[in-house]
Design a protein around this motif. Sequence first.
Motif, short mmCIF file in Angstrom:
data_model
loop_
_atom_site.label_atom_id
_atom_site.label_comp_id
_atom_site.label_asym_id
_atom_site.label_seq_id
_atom_site.Cartn_x
_atom_site.Cartn_y
_atom_site.Cartn_z
N PHE A 90 -59.98 -1.84 -25.78
CA PHE A 90 -59.19 -1.68 -24.56
C PHE A 90 -59.46 -0.32 -23.93
N THR A 91 -59.23 -0.24 -22.61
CA THR A 91 -59.54 0.99 -21.89
C THR A 91 -58.67 1.16 -20.66
N SER A 92 -58.73 2.35 -20.08
CA SER A 92 -58.02 2.66 -18.85
C SER A 92 -58.90 3.50 -17.95
N THR A 93 -58.84 3.24 -16.65
CA THR A 93 -59.56 4.05 -15.67
C THR A 93 -58.61 4.45 -14.54
N SER A 94 -59.02 5.44 -13.77
CA SER A 94 -58.19 5.88 -12.65
C SER A 94 -58.53 5.16 -11.35
N SER A 95 -59.50 4.25 -11.41
CA SER A 95 -59.85 3.47 -10.22
C SER A 95 -60.20 2.04 -10.63
N MET A 96 -60.10 1.12 -9.69
CA MET A 96 -60.32 -0.29 -9.98
C MET A 96 -61.73 -0.55 -10.50
N HIS A 108 -56.23 -1.04 -18.05
CA HIS A 108 -55.18 -0.53 -17.16
C HIS A 108 -55.83 0.28 -16.06
N VAL A 109 -55.38 0.07 -14.84
CA VAL A 109 -55.83 0.89 -13.71
C VAL A 109 -54.75 1.94 -13.47
N SER A 110 -55.08 3.18 -13.79
CA SER A 110 -54.10 4.27 -13.72
C SER A 110 -54.29 5.06 -12.44
N ALA A 111 -54.02 4.43 -11.31
CA ALA A 111 -54.15 5.11 -10.02
C ALA A 111 -52.94 6.03 -9.80
N ASN A 112 -53.02 6.83 -8.75
CA ASN A 112 -51.95 7.81 -8.49
C ASN A 112 -50.59 7.16 -8.34
N THR A 113 -50.57 5.96 -7.79
CA THR A 113 -49.28 5.28 -7.56
C THR A 113 -48.94 4.30 -8.68
N GLN A 114 -49.78 4.19 -9.70
CA GLN A 114 -49.56 3.20 -10.74
C GLN A 114 -49.78 3.82 -12.11
N LYS A 115 -48.85 4.68 -12.52
CA LYS A 115 -48.98 5.34 -13.82
C LYS A 115 -48.61 4.41 -14.97
N LYS A 116 -47.61 3.56 -14.75
CA LYS A 116 -47.16 2.65 -15.80
C LYS A 116 -47.97 1.36 -15.76
N LEU A 117 -47.96 0.63 -16.88
CA LEU A 117 -48.65 -0.66 -16.92
C LEU A 117 -48.01 -1.62 -15.93
N SER A 118 -48.83 -2.38 -15.23
CA SER A 118 -48.29 -3.44 -14.38
C SER A 118 -47.79 -4.56 -15.30
#
Length: 201
Positions: A110-116, A162-172
Amino acid sequence: MAPVLVLYYSRHGATHQLANAIAKGIELAGATAMVRTVPSLHDATGEPDDSAPEKGPPHVTTKDLESCSGLALGSPTRFGNMAAPVKHFLDSTSQQWLQGALIDKPACVFTSTSSMHGGQETTLLSMMIPLLHHGMVCCGLPYSEPALHETQTGGTPYGVTHVSANTQKKLSEHEKSLAIAQGKRLATLARKLSLQQEESR
């Protein structure tokens, strides 16, 4: 059945959130989740920081890795690849490879990025390669999960994201649902493989 190891590195907390959701899925499937992190690397020397974490899960040990019944491995994305602390840890597992300690155990990534489009899928695939060398059985996430069809945030068949954008810090909600489903699937496969190995002895 031995615990299922959820092992990750997280710099800003996004990958940590996924790890917790996967651990929840493992527990919901009736297994025990053992959550661990890999140490950060010192900027100057590139060596691991072996001091105990001030908060959160403890650092992983080789015993944790050898004794687990399954593995969920997580990392933030670094230029389409896993973060250096995760690679450093995997590079230190030659002894476990020589012993065949992980052969036939299920694993997911699993992974997370700051952009789609920040390299999620390439990161997941790169993380699978050393696990395949260890003889592990990599499991993704099937499209029988409705959220995989519906998500507009993270989520791939290669593993949860997870996409960790500025407006989406928490998991959708979709990301959370998929992470829990991934944990359940990993635990179920770990149980089945453990029983099969017991019966063959």
